[in-house]
Write an enzyme that holds these catalytic residues in place. Sequence first.
Site, short mmCIF file in Angstrom:
data_model
loop_
_atom_site.label_atom_id
_atom_site.label_comp_id
_atom_site.label_asym_id
_atom_site.label_seq_id
_atom_site.Cartn_x
_atom_site.Cartn_y
_atom_site.Cartn_z
N HIS A 187 0.82 -1.20 0.00
CA HIS A 187 0.00 0.00 0.00
C HIS A 187 0.86 1.26 0.00
CE1 HIS A 187 -4.21 -1.51 1.46
NE2 HIS A 187 -3.79 -2.14 0.38
N ASP A 230 -15.58 6.42 -3.96
CA ASP A 230 -15.83 4.98 -3.81
C ASP A 230 -14.81 4.37 -2.87
OD1 ASP A 230 -18.04 4.91 -5.51
OD2 ASP A 230 -16.81 4.56 -7.29
#
Length: 257
Positions: free
Chosen positions: A50, A73
């Site tokens: 990440h 989203d």
Amino acid sequence: MICALLIFQTSDLPAPLGQLSPWLDHLTMPRDEVYALLAAQRHRRFIKTHTPLDGIPIDPRVTYIVTARHPLDLAVSLYHHTTNVDIARMSELTGNQLPTEATALRKTLRDWLLAWIDYDTDPRKNLDSLPGVMWHLGDAWARRDQPNVLLVHYDDLSRDLEGQMRRLAGLLEIAVPEPAWPGLVRAATFERMRAGADRFVPGDGIIKNSTSFFRRGRPGAADEILTDEEMAGYRARVTSLAPPDLLAWLHSPGEAA
């Protein structure tokens, strides 16, 4: 999962996804154990991270696939994901004392979204914030012409999974026999991933409910919650954080392409 399917060319993976593709910066396993797991692998490695590209070594022998999503989203997903994390277990594994109650639980989704849009922070210190997300994607966008940096949009994967998988196979120089494609594509669908959640969700007991990890899988949740005025506020905010061409791709990937 797509990388796993392309590399092994079967939906019957030889091990849980988290073992085949260790999450390098998750901090839930000792570093030496993760390195030993990777060193023992004999298949083509595919490692999850990440961390933005400016925080990891860039090696010409490595292909970097950066997956993006509409920021709102992403935020809705983050809200629900936070409520599904066992904070006590995470603290135990990482050795870091974390708040015992997830912040998201204290607000409705709408209130949390509005606070997330307005929150002003150092993007390097809070990668899950809107400034952090745009820092990450902006850096990747600036590198998109480099031969070993690939940008993939979640909405494109949802709309044309087979086409995107074939594109990735070509860019990764992986030859897939034509008869294998239907089974590989089915295995990468949201529905199949959700049905096999226990084998695909990061382990160690951090996620309370593996099936809930795959909650919805389609775009547009924020449009169902925020008013037109609030959406306009989001657009004004994000315009100050990213270039127009990146935003066009994030908000309307098919049209921008």
